[in-house]
Design a protein around this motif. Sequence first.
Motif, short mmCIF file in Angstrom:
data_model
loop_
_atom_site.label_atom_id
_atom_site.label_comp_id
_atom_site.label_asym_id
_atom_site.label_seq_id
_atom_site.Cartn_x
_atom_site.Cartn_y
_atom_site.Cartn_z
N LEU A 162 0.83 -1.21 0.00
CA LEU A 162 0.00 0.00 0.00
C LEU A 162 0.86 1.25 0.00
N MET A 163 1.93 1.25 0.77
CA MET A 163 2.82 2.41 0.80
C MET A 163 3.49 2.63 -0.54
N LEU A 164 3.92 1.54 -1.17
CA LEU A 164 4.53 1.66 -2.49
C LEU A 164 3.52 2.18 -3.50
N GLY A 165 2.29 1.68 -3.42
CA GLY A 165 1.24 2.17 -4.31
C GLY A 165 0.95 3.64 -4.09
N LEU A 166 0.97 4.09 -2.83
CA LEU A 166 0.73 5.50 -2.54
C LEU A 166 1.82 6.38 -3.13
N ALA A 167 3.07 5.97 -3.00
CA ALA A 167 4.18 6.74 -3.57
C ALA A 167 4.03 6.87 -5.08
N LEU A 168 3.71 5.77 -5.75
CA LEU A 168 3.53 5.79 -7.21
C LEU A 168 2.31 6.61 -7.60
N ALA A 169 1.24 6.52 -6.80
CA ALA A 169 0.02 7.27 -7.10
C ALA A 169 0.24 8.77 -6.99
N ILE A 170 1.00 9.20 -5.96
CA ILE A 170 1.28 10.62 -5.79
C ILE A 170 2.10 11.13 -6.97
N TRP A 171 3.10 10.35 -7.38
CA TRP A 171 3.91 10.75 -8.53
C TRP A 171 3.06 10.85 -9.80
N ALA A 172 2.20 9.86 -10.04
CA ALA A 172 1.36 9.86 -11.24
C ALA A 172 0.36 11.01 -11.20
N LEU A 173 -0.24 11.25 -10.03
CA LEU A 173 -1.21 12.34 -9.91
C LEU A 173 -0.55 13.69 -10.15
N ALA A 174 0.64 13.89 -9.57
CA ALA A 174 1.35 15.15 -9.78
C ALA A 174 1.68 15.35 -11.26
N HIS A 175 2.09 14.27 -11.93
CA HIS A 175 2.43 14.36 -13.36
C HIS A 175 1.20 14.76 -14.18
N VAL A 176 0.08 14.13 -13.90
CA VAL A 176 -1.14 14.42 -14.66
C VAL A 176 -1.63 15.84 -14.39
N VAL A 177 -1.67 16.23 -13.11
CA VAL A 177 -2.17 17.56 -12.76
C VAL A 177 -1.30 18.66 -13.37
N LEU A 178 0.01 18.50 -13.27
CA LEU A 178 0.92 19.55 -13.74
C LEU A 178 0.98 19.65 -15.26
N ASN A 179 0.72 18.56 -15.96
CA ASN A 179 0.88 18.56 -17.40
C ASN A 179 -0.42 18.50 -18.20
N LYS A 180 -1.52 18.16 -17.53
CA LYS A 180 -2.76 17.93 -18.29
C LYS A 180 -3.93 18.79 -17.84
N THR A 181 -3.76 19.64 -16.83
CA THR A 181 -4.89 20.41 -16.31
C THR A 181 -4.57 21.90 -16.30
N PRO A 182 -5.61 22.75 -16.37
CA PRO A 182 -5.38 24.21 -16.32
C PRO A 182 -4.72 24.66 -15.02
N ILE A 183 -5.12 24.05 -13.90
CA ILE A 183 -4.49 24.45 -12.64
C ILE A 183 -3.01 24.08 -12.62
N GLY A 184 -2.66 22.99 -13.32
CA GLY A 184 -1.26 22.60 -13.43
C GLY A 184 -0.45 23.63 -14.20
N ILE A 185 -1.07 24.20 -15.25
CA ILE A 185 -0.39 25.24 -16.03
C ILE A 185 -0.13 26.46 -15.15
#
Length: 236
Positions: A162-185
């Motif tokens: 679960l901890m490993l999944g959380l680390a990967l999920a945070i990284w993936a979420l940050a990548h998507v938000v920063l590169n694919k959303t207006p708030i990320g821009i």
Amino acid sequence: MAFFNTSFKRRVTVEYLSALVAGLGAGSLYAVIGVLMVIMSTLTRVVNFSQVGVGVYAAFLSIRLGTALAPLGLPKELTTLICVIFAIVVGAAVSALIGLIIARWLPSSSTTARSAVTVAGMLFLISLSLLQFGPLSQPLMPLVVGPLFSFDVVTVTKISVLMLGLALAIWALAHVVLNKTPIGIRLRAIADRPTAAELLGVNVKALQVGVWAATGGLMTLAIMIGGNNLASQATV
């Protein structure tokens, strides 16, 4: 001799696998810390030394809430859920408060000066935790327990996965938000040119405080999941 060599190699391999799996939970928690620190330094120009202190304080404060809820006779699952939500909200609020102080009074200061404030926050939270929770062990509420699967003498626990999944999920979420959303821009614009972004109408302070709140809440969740694997004392 061939049999002895094969047996020895197998035993060494199993020992290495056991050590690797044993460190998976703690390593994943450090991965969460590292990912959140990179996010903070990238988006707010702060090396946030206080984030673990924020998470630990909020998580251990939830123990007090759990004790207060005990006389109500609520189901254990509901009590745990309430305590987790409470801890995440407290962690987000405390982290947002530190971020607001920096965003309001040190908007143009150097990364070193802004990061120094988080060192003060960390020391304050350590002292507060010692005074409020004391030096005795106080185990957090276990969110997941037991092994997930085993092979040979090696056991992989649910917490580790679960901890490993959380680390990967945070990284993936940050990548998507920063590169694919207006708030990320907007967040990337703030990271690159905060003054220019503010002149263009971006609410720099609100977004930066939002990043602080989000990382504080996520850090608290990580501590709630994996804290018992490392220590059951807040200051430790």
